[in-house]
Structures are given as C-alpha cells and as structure tokens.
Design an enzyme around this catalytic site. Structure first.
Site, PDB file in Angstrom:
ATOM      1  N   ASP A  13       0.815  -1.222   0.000  1.00  0.00           N
ATOM      2  CA  ASP A  13       0.000   0.000   0.000  1.00  0.00           C
ATOM      3  C   ASP A  13       0.847   1.270   0.000  1.00  0.00           C
ATOM      4  OD1 ASP A  13      -2.407  -1.628   0.344  1.00  0.00           O
ATOM      5  OD2 ASP A  13      -1.765  -1.851   2.422  1.00  0.00           O
ATOM      6  N   LYS A  16       2.464   2.243  -5.172  1.00  0.00           N
ATOM      7  CA  LYS A  16       3.144   1.772  -6.380  1.00  0.00           C
ATOM      8  C   LYS A  16       2.329   2.055  -7.635  1.00  0.00           C
ATOM      9  CE  LYS A  16       3.372  -2.361  -4.600  1.00  0.00           C
ATOM     10  NZ  LYS A  16       2.952  -1.998  -3.231  1.00  0.00           N
ATOM     11  N   GLY A  40      -3.960  -4.334  -4.693  1.00  0.00           N
ATOM     12  CA  GLY A  40      -4.845  -3.294  -5.195  1.00  0.00           C
ATOM     13  C   GLY A  40      -4.060  -2.030  -5.441  1.00  0.00           C
ATOM     14  N   HIS A  41      -3.976  -1.596  -6.694  1.00  0.00           N
ATOM     15  CA  HIS A  41      -3.224  -0.397  -7.042  1.00  0.00           C
ATOM     16  C   HIS A  41      -4.193   0.725  -7.401  1.00  0.00           C
ATOM     17  CE1 HIS A  41       0.664  -2.831  -8.043  1.00  0.00           C
ATOM     18  NE2 HIS A  41       0.333  -2.832  -6.766  1.00  0.00           N
ATOM     19  N   GLN A 224       2.173  -5.867  -3.320  1.00  0.00           N
ATOM     20  CA  GLN A 224       2.446  -5.950  -1.892  1.00  0.00           C
ATOM     21  C   GLN A 224       3.743  -5.195  -1.537  1.00  0.00           C
ATOM     22  OE1 GLN A 224       1.635  -9.334  -3.400  1.00  0.00           O
ATOM     23  NE2 GLN A 224      -0.468  -8.789  -3.038  1.00  0.00           N
TER      24      GLN A 224
END
Length: 430
Positions: A13, A16, A40-41, A224
C-alpha cells in the site's frame, strides 16, 4: 532508457500504482511479476479514481501490459476488471494485454479453502484476503496446479480437475465443513472464461525478451511490499509469493543483467493491513489523524490500515534486500499540519539497541522504536512542483530520511493525482 523495477518497501500500500502509472508514460511495456488479486493499485487521473488488481497500472497509458508467469490469475476477477476499464473508455484487447500461458489459475476450491482456514483458525488467523492466493501457490509448488494454458485443452483440463477436485472436496467437506464443489459446474464455467481470455495468452517471457532486444523499455510492477515477502517478510504474517525485486527474474522470465534499476516506493509514514508486528504503530489521536487524512483503507479489502511513524530500520532492510537504486516517497502531504514528526532510527530490545530488522517475529513484537523528532509544517503542499519550493521543514524531513537510508530520493508525491508529483531524478534516465 533503463529497465526499472518498482517495489514496495514496507507492508504494501505504498502507492506503487501511482508511481507506475506516472513512469509508464515513458516506457513500452509494463509487467506484473508476482501475486494475484490480493493486490490493489489505486490511481487518480484528473480527479477520477481507478483501482486495478491484476492488470498492470500502465493500462491507463494504453501501454502494452503483461501478466507474467509468477502471477496467480483469477479469470473471473480479471475479466471483471477488463470490463470495468471498458466502461471508463479504456479498451483492453489482445494488443495491450498479454497473459502468460504459464501463469497458474485460482480455482473456486482455492478461495473456499482460503476462507475456510481463516474461519477455523479464529484468533490466530493471519489476515489473508481470502482470495485463494496462498492455496493456489501451494498447488503450484506441489505440482498440482492448473495453468492458463491448461484451460485451453478441454480434455486435459477435465482430466486434471477430476483428479484434483476429488482431494479438494474431501478436504473441504471433511475438515473445513464446506459444501463440496460440482466438477461439471466448474468445468463449464472455466471453459467459458478460457474462451474469453484465450486471445490474450502468450509466451510472455519470450515477448519481453524480444521487446528488450529491439531496445524497448520495460517497467516491472511489484505487488504488496518487501516485508510481506514469503521468505524475507514478517513470517507467517506475509503473502504467498516473493515480493522482492529479485523475483522479477523468475516471475517474468528475464535475466538479472536486464535490470538497470530498482525504485522503492515508501510512504512518508508507515501502514499495515491485517495481523503482524508493527513497531511504530500509533494507537492514539495522531494515528487516527493520519489514518483519516490519508484515507487509509485497503484498496482490495476495504479494511482500515494501521498507521505509524516512518520506520527506517524497516526501510534499510528493504534497501538491502532489493538493491534499491532510488526511492519514491508518497503521501508526504498527509503529514502536513502535524506539529512534530518522528522517524524511527533503531529498535530497543531488552536494553540493547538493534540497527537491523530482526528475523524473529517475537523479537520484533517486543521491540520498542527509538525515535528522532523533527518539526512539522503547516499548510498544503499538493500544488508544489519543485523540491526547492517545499517548506524548509518538509525538505529537512526528506533529507533526514535520505541520510538514514543511504539511497537518493528520486520522486516525491505530494497528492493523489498523477500531476501532483515532483520528479527529482527520473529513474528511467529520461
């Protein structure tokens, strides 16, 4: 231009998605090399928020995106993501998204096992997302997995599934108390999914090599964070894949000599989702303020992120494990209006000072952070475009971070939007 890896340096988180989206403008391919839809990006472009779970962030730039062999793919999630982007006018085709034939498939029993184990474990749960990532990697290592290419051969898929599902149903029903799966229903559903994804399947390692041989530039997108790495993270509170930069070689199928730089993304503070030790966690009003101001909720799970001060012991470990050549500092704006800021420079454990991140989770849990205090700054910095225009105390905070870590800061994010970014030195060499 350089071929660069972007990885997270904390517990994920770190932003990225935004950094990859920004850098993607100047590259030809963007490659995802590990993890699954437990990632999740989040990207904000002209005030519009996009969240991707499997498709590399470069899709918003209409770059060729690659899902490498090291990724585990949930076909349903991937198709939903493709269709969701289409509703925003971003068409995902076989020209701008290719998927490794060798990537392993997340099956319904993987998700059922993942959730069932967490429920059975109770208070000792790890905090998995329940997306089936771990069980899929287990089957991959046990040579019981189903790969994307296997879905295209109906006979092979049916035969393999029948063998595997007999064992999985026994485990689901007999141990976890979950209803068994109907083989025919799984075969029919995954046959439909395979037809939709078939045009995207390719030998992605070969495609990447051909692109590099032509002089094209590749950006590798990690998921991650370093300290969720299955080998080097805070085990067992980790993910099920290697998140460090070295896994690019295995997860994308490229040689080490092809990598020119490694950019580590780091929040200006520290967050963590789920269980596990967190030395600098703030269980007070400051932690609540950071959490609310930073909108710290997991992009995949929606869970509230735990928040704490910047931890440079953790960060120095990431520098070493990834061979970082630069840092991208994100969410610096969130720290605005705090009177005093703290940076963890070491740990105190039973009267001794630790400079290195311990491998033993029990030791880490008992560590107390050793802090340096720095003055904060007031006001918004989201519109600042140059490093020298930041408040003096803001620059001092960045300078101290850089000095403690020993790696140059190349990018500073001062707001969520793509444009709210200060590029000190472009890691691509542009």
């Amino acid at each position: 231009m350089a071929n660069v890896v972007v990885v997270g340096t904390q517990w994920g988180d770190e932003g990225k998605g935004k950094i990859v989206d920004m850098l993607a403008e100047d590259v030809d391919l963007v490659v995802r090399f590990q993890g699954g839809n437990n990632a999740g990006h989040t990207m904000v472009v002209n005030g519009k928020t996009f969240i991707s779970h499997l498709i590399p962030s470069g899709i918003l730039r209409n770059k060729k995106c690659v899902i490498g062999n090291g990724v585990v793919v949930d076909p349903e999630v991937l198709i939903e993501e493709m269709e969701g982007l289409g509703r925003y006018g971003i068409q995902v085709t076989a020209r701008n998204l290719i998927i490794s034939e060798r990537a392993h498939v997340i099956m319904p029993y993987h998700k059922a096992i993942d959730r069932g184990r967490e429920e059975r474990t109770g208070a000792r749960r790890i905090g998995t997302t329940g997306r089936g990532i771990g069980p899929c990697y287990e089957d991959k290592a046990a040579r019981r997995g189903i790969r994307m290419i296997d879905l295209l051969d109906a006979h092979t898929f049916t035969e393999h599934l029948a063998s595997v599902l007999e064992e999985k149903n026994f485990y689901l029903q007999g141990y976890l108390g979950i209803e068994p799966l109907d083989p025919q229903a799984v075969i029919e559903r995954y046959g439909q999914l395979a037809q939709k994804l078939a045009p995207h399947l390719a030998d992605t390692a070969l495609e990447i090599e051909r692109a590099m041989a032509k002089g094209l530039t590749v950006l590798f997108e990690g998921a991650q964070g370093t300290h969720l790495d299955i080998d080097h993270g805070t085990y067992p509170f980790v993910t099920s894949s290697n998140t460090v930069a070295g896994n690019v070689c295995c997860g994308a199928g490229v040689g080490p000599g092809r990598i020119d730089g490694v950019l580590g993304t780091v929040k200006a503070y520290t967050t963590r989702v789920g269980q596990g030790p967190f030395p600098t966690e703030l269980l007070d009003e400051v932690g609540d303020t950071i959490q609310k101001k930073g909108s710290e909720f997991g992009a995949t799970t929606g869970r509230r992120r735990r928040c704490g001060w910047l931890d440079t012991v953790l960060l120095r470990s990431s520098v070493r494990l990834n061979g970082l050549t630069g840092l991208a500092v994100t969410k610096l704006d969130v720290l605005g209006d705090l009177e005093t800021l703290k940076i963890c420079t070491g740990y105190e454990y039973r009267g001794d000072r630790l400079e290195e991140f311990p491998s033993d989770g029990k030791v880490l849990q008992a560590c107390k952070p050793v802090y340096e205090s720095l003055p904060g700054w007031s006001g918004q910095i989201a519109d600042v475009c140059r490093l020298e225009d930041l408040p003096k105390t803001t620059r001092a905070y960045l300078d101290r971070m850089e000095a403690l870590v020993g790696v140059p800061i190349q990018i500073v994010s001062v707001g969520p939007d793509r444009q709210q970014t200060i590029v000190v030195q472009n890691p691509l060499g542009v």
